[in-house]
Design a protein around this motif. Sequence first.
Motif, PDB file in Angstrom:
ATOM      1  N   ALA A   1       0.823  -1.213   0.000  1.00 54.47           N
ATOM      2  CA  ALA A   1       0.000   0.000   0.000  1.00 54.47           C
ATOM      3  C   ALA A   1       0.852   1.257   0.000  1.00 54.47           C
ATOM      4  O   ALA A   1       0.447   2.291  -0.535  1.00 54.47           O
ATOM      5  N   TRP A   2       2.037   1.171   0.579  1.00 52.34           N
ATOM      6  CA  TRP A   2       2.952   2.315   0.566  1.00 52.34           C
ATOM      7  C   TRP A   2       3.662   2.460  -0.776  1.00 52.34           C
ATOM      8  O   TRP A   2       4.371   3.436  -1.005  1.00 52.34           O
ATOM      9  N   GLY A   3       3.509   1.483  -1.658  1.00 51.10           N
ATOM     10  CA  GLY A   3       4.112   1.584  -2.983  1.00 51.10           C
ATOM     11  C   GLY A   3       5.439   0.886  -3.145  1.00 51.10           C
ATOM     12  O   GLY A   3       6.125   1.090  -4.156  1.00 51.10           O
ATOM     13  N   MET A   4       5.818   0.025  -2.234  1.00 48.40           N
ATOM     14  CA  MET A   4       7.088  -0.699  -2.347  1.00 48.40           C
ATOM     15  C   MET A   4       6.970  -1.770  -3.427  1.00 48.40           C
ATOM     16  O   MET A   4       5.945  -2.437  -3.544  1.00 48.40           O
TER      17      MET A   4
ATOM     18  N   ARG B   1       8.776   7.692   8.759  1.00 48.64           N
ATOM     19  CA  ARG B   1       9.881   8.023   7.852  1.00 48.64           C
ATOM     20  C   ARG B   1       9.380   8.217   6.418  1.00 48.64           C
ATOM     21  O   ARG B   1       9.858   9.100   5.701  1.00 48.64           O
ATOM     22  N   VAL B   2       8.430   7.403   5.997  1.00 49.48           N
ATOM     23  CA  VAL B   2       7.864   7.563   4.655  1.00 49.48           C
ATOM     24  C   VAL B   2       7.162   8.911   4.546  1.00 49.48           C
ATOM     25  O   VAL B   2       7.331   9.655   3.568  1.00 49.48           O
TER      26      VAL B   2
ATOM     27  N   LEU C   1      11.359   3.864  -0.410  1.00 47.22           N
ATOM     28  CA  LEU C   1      11.046   2.444  -0.317  1.00 47.22           C
ATOM     29  C   LEU C   1      11.527   1.632  -1.514  1.00 47.22           C
ATOM     30  O   LEU C   1      11.754   0.435  -1.394  1.00 47.22           O
ATOM     31  N   ASN C   2      11.672   2.245  -2.659  1.00 45.67           N
ATOM     32  CA  ASN C   2      12.048   1.489  -3.857  1.00 45.67           C
ATOM     33  C   ASN C   2      13.505   1.686  -4.258  1.00 45.67           C
ATOM     34  O   ASN C   2      13.897   1.348  -5.381  1.00 45.67           O
TER      35      ASN C   2
ATOM     36  N   SER D   1      -3.286   4.054   5.045  1.00 50.57           N
ATOM     37  CA  SER D   1      -2.619   3.625   3.809  1.00 50.57           C
ATOM     38  C   SER D   1      -3.572   3.007   2.799  1.00 50.57           C
ATOM     39  O   SER D   1      -3.228   2.880   1.618  1.00 50.57           O
ATOM     40  N   GLY D   2      -4.744   2.589   3.268  1.00 44.81           N
ATOM     41  CA  GLY D   2      -5.665   1.874   2.390  1.00 44.81           C
ATOM     42  C   GLY D   2      -5.393   0.390   2.324  1.00 44.81           C
ATOM     43  O   GLY D   2      -6.031  -0.322   1.534  1.00 44.81           O
TER      44      GLY D   2
END
Length: 367
Positions: A18-21, A55-56, A63-64, A353-354
């Motif tokens: 959900a955070w996009g990692m 931190r995000v 994250l990526n 975050s969904g």
Amino acid sequence: MNVPHERVRAQIEAILHAWGMEPDLVQTTVEAMAETDLMGVDSHGISMLMTYEKRVQEGKLKLNARPRIEKQNACTALIDAGAGLGHPVSAFAMNLAVDKAKEAGVGVVGVRNSHHFGAAGVYARIAAKRGAIGMVTSATRGVAMVPTRGAMPVLGTNPIAFAAPAKRNEPFVLDMATTTTAAGKVKVYDLNEKQMPAGWVLDGKGQPVTDPRRGFQIVFDEPEGGLSPLGGSPEMASHKGYGLAMMVHILGGTLVGSSFSPIRNRTQKPEDPDDIGHFFMAIDPNAFRSPGEFENDLDDVIDVLHATPAADPARPMLVAGEPEEAERRRRLKDGIPIPASLDHLIRGICERSGAAYLLAPREAGAP
């Protein structure tokens, strides 16, 4: 509540997605975090998600980001983590150190520009599983340790882990902070509303604090007081613990070119990454012994330790690494304990975050 480990893994995975990692980075991170919870290191697994979320949101954590080798030779390498979460780069670095050890006898890999990597023992165990001796150290983001004769914290908990493979026995695995306890364990005691042992946390006057809420405030929010060095007292014992913490920072911070927290905290901008450094070393026993000799001898050593008469017959002798393996087997069977306070915090992350909330089973009739 006790939550099946598959559900804990799925919850961590859902939040990271959900955070996009990216999926491969998620899998490496989930593996490290879930193994940490299985081994009973509750301070460094799913309970770290609140810190990672912060931190995000602050823009400090990418994250990526993917590990990039800056320089290397037959035995050594330096990796830029790109301000990414520490789990993917640490698994990569330890495996690279083992690869080099298999070729040259020893491999040493440093990591800079990283973030929190969880439990150091996870990565030392990677080496042992591959038949190598592994050692891991790391600098830290926080400033938590009060040095001997000091009244305010200067160093972090600066962990060190060491693992060695045996044949008949579990590998020897030492995983420890260089403070009397890890800062994250104070967090766990606070989450569980459990009184802390005297000597873990000291206030600004050097007096022990046992109230978990007060201890949490001192360690994470206040400029004075903090965690005692390994050894606690008397003075020489704590001085050696303080010196050990410095050794760990020299390897995991200064050597690899990462920041020293007291300096970084004075100079960094709000959006700057934590720039944590890690150190990984692997040694191939076959560089010193004929194949299998080291493992056989280590088995003999461990057998002697196991045969030591116990002061309490109900509590037989244990070797470093065995309590975690026993806890892992127990939690695979019975589940991972999640206190209500932590469950509430995870629900909040899911809402923001969904991500689907997956820890508790859905009640009958619930949507």
